[in-house]
Design a protein around this motif. Structure first.
Motif, mmCIF file in Angstrom:
data_model
loop_
_atom_site.group_PDB
_atom_site.id
_atom_site.type_symbol
_atom_site.label_atom_id
_atom_site.label_comp_id
_atom_site.label_asym_id
_atom_site.label_seq_id
_atom_site.Cartn_x
_atom_site.Cartn_y
_atom_site.Cartn_z
ATOM 1 N N ILE B 75 0.845 -1.207 0.000
ATOM 2 C CA ILE B 75 0.000 0.000 0.000
ATOM 3 C C ILE B 75 0.873 1.248 0.000
ATOM 4 O O ILE B 75 0.552 2.260 -0.610
ATOM 5 N N ASP B 79 0.656 4.018 -2.885
ATOM 6 C CA ASP B 79 0.378 5.390 -2.464
ATOM 7 C C ASP B 79 1.412 6.340 -3.036
ATOM 8 O O ASP B 79 1.118 7.489 -3.361
ATOM 9 N N PHE B 217 -5.969 3.848 -4.036
ATOM 10 C CA PHE B 217 -6.056 2.460 -3.589
ATOM 11 C C PHE B 217 -6.643 2.437 -2.188
ATOM 12 O O PHE B 217 -6.420 3.352 -1.403
ATOM 13 N N SER B 218 -7.382 1.383 -1.868
ATOM 14 C CA SER B 218 -7.886 1.309 -0.505
ATOM 15 C C SER B 218 -7.603 -0.029 0.151
ATOM 16 O O SER B 218 -8.221 -0.394 1.137
ATOM 17 N N GLY B 219 -6.656 -0.760 -0.391
ATOM 18 C CA GLY B 219 -6.230 -1.997 0.276
ATOM 19 C C GLY B 219 -6.890 -3.254 -0.258
ATOM 20 O O GLY B 219 -6.804 -4.301 0.354
#
Lengths: 191, 226
Positions: B75, B79, B217-219
């Motif tokens: 992540i 990011d 992105f949110s995982g």
């Protein structure tokens, strides 16, 4: 001359919290919504998970019931971003934390059932659950960053001066480590 | 102001953690597990794919995670790189940590609907045998071609079905064949280089710039170890 003065004063205001504090507050709201969203996603997965596990491990009644009741409790604690205080946060975390530990107990039990572990349906649910847990971690981290940013703005000068005169926002609560008590005790190893 | 503050916090936190390198191309092989030919052909495939669909797929290999979890390093990487563009968020990272024997598919927000955690998990499961045998190239092309196939299915379902009907071969299969042909045969590699007009090009200098466009992105995705 007048316009110049307004521009200068606007510029000064913008650097002392008039813009940055509300922006940071919005950031917190968005991040908190995402946290709740992901916790809800986890709660939504649980009925399916329980029914699949039931099919293979019906006599693990206690563990399964533990998960179901923890889920019911966790979904009943809802928190809007403007309701965030240290106390409500503690409640929210306690509810979600007990669901987390109920789930991890279930996953330990599951280890005893190789048929269940090989079931494609269960494996899919497991990867969904893992994915969701990871999303929760990411969402929580982003919330923590946003709160840190906001708290700095409302406590550290010069922006804090503007806040104490006009906005009067309090600091926002952070996530705490959930299982401090458990972590203080050394892990039990059984063979 | 906010952004710089944000960045500052980010830097503060990551002092002790493993750094993320600068993004230079669609295939970043820090662990040196791919042949040059493989990198070139996969890079151009991914570039083409990016042009035609807008989805930005990235392969990244590292030696080890240095005590970080693969999820957190992954992540952190996306990011920083911000794969995919800001509007559609169609970025994706396939991260492989060789010494830890771990891999992860990190799915951008815009692709979560088509590459669900379930599908990512299955892909990882099915790529494991390749990695167990040390066939990193085979495993990587298995994952990437299937990802492209999945994405193509959602983005332009009509075009793909038409095309595959006409040609008899689905798009992803053609890509797979290309990858196998140019990834394995060393003799063919030199002709590939001539053909593409870039002599001895690396992933960084191959085919112009490659950078993220602000994708979020949110995982989502899945990880696994082999």
């Amino acid at each position: 001359m007048k316009t110049l003065l307004t521009i200068i004063s606007l510029f000064m205001l913008s650097s002392c919290g008039m813009r940055s504090i509300p922006t940071a507050l919005n950031e917190i709201e968005a991040n908190w919504a995402e946290v709740q969203n992901q916790y809800k996603r986890r709660a939504d997965l649980i009925p399916n998970l329980v029914s699949v596990v039931k099919g293979y491990a019906a006599h693990e009644k206690e563990t399964l019931e533990g998960v179901v009741s923890a889920r019911a409790k966790a979904t009943s604690v809802n928190l809007n971003a403007d309701q965030l205080t240290a106390e409500t946060m503690k409640k929210f975390q306690a509810a979600q934390g007990s669901l987390s530990s109920a789930l991890s107990r279930l996953m330990v039990v599951v280890e005893r059932y190789p048929d269940l572990k090989a079931n494609q349906n269960f494996r899919d649910l497991q990867s969904q659950l893992e994915g969701t847990e990871n999303r929760i971690t990411v969402a929580r981290n982003r919330y923590i960053q946003a709160v840190k940013n906001f708290n700095n703005l409302v406590t550290v000068p010069p922006t804090s001066w503007y806040n104490s005169v006009f906005l009067k926002h309090d600091k926002k609560p952070q996530f705490q480590v959930e299982n401090i008590k458990e972590m203080e005790q050394p892990p039990k190893v059984e063979f | 102001m906010l952004k710089t503050l944000h960045l500052f916090f980010f830097l503060c936190l990551s002092i002790n953690a493993k750094d993320v390198p600068t993004l230079t191309g669609p295939v970043m092989d820090q662990a040196n597990i791919y042949s040059k030919g493989f990198i070139q052909s996969l890079s151009s495939t991914l570039r083409e794919f990016n042009k035609s669909t807008g989805a930005q797929l990235q392969v990244f290999t590292i030696n080890n995670l240095a005590d970080e979890t693969i999820e957190s390093y992954s992540i952190k990487t996306v990011d920083q790189w911000q794969l995919g563009n800001k509007k559609s968020d169609q970025g994706l990272l396939f991260l492989i940590s060789v010494d830890d024997r771990k891999m992860r598919i990190e799915v951008g927000q815009g692709l979560e609907g088509v590459i669900t955690d379930i599908l990512a998990g299955r892909l990882i499961d099915r790529a494991k045998p390749y990695f167990k045998e040390g066939d990193y190239q085979g495993g990587t092309s298995y994952v990437m071609t299937n990802l492209m196939k999945l994405i193509n299915g959602e983005i332009e379902p009509k075009r793909i079905t038409k095309k595959s009907r006409k040609q008899g071969l689905p798009f992803w299969l053609i890509i797979l064949i290309i990858i196998i042909l140019f990834g394995r045969g060393n003799r063919r590699r030199s002709s590939w280089i001539l053909y593409s007009g870039v002599g001895g090009g690396r992933s960084s200098s191959f085919g112009g710039g490659w950078s993220g466009g602000g994708g979020g992105f949110s995982g989502g995705g899945a990880s696994g170890s082999w």
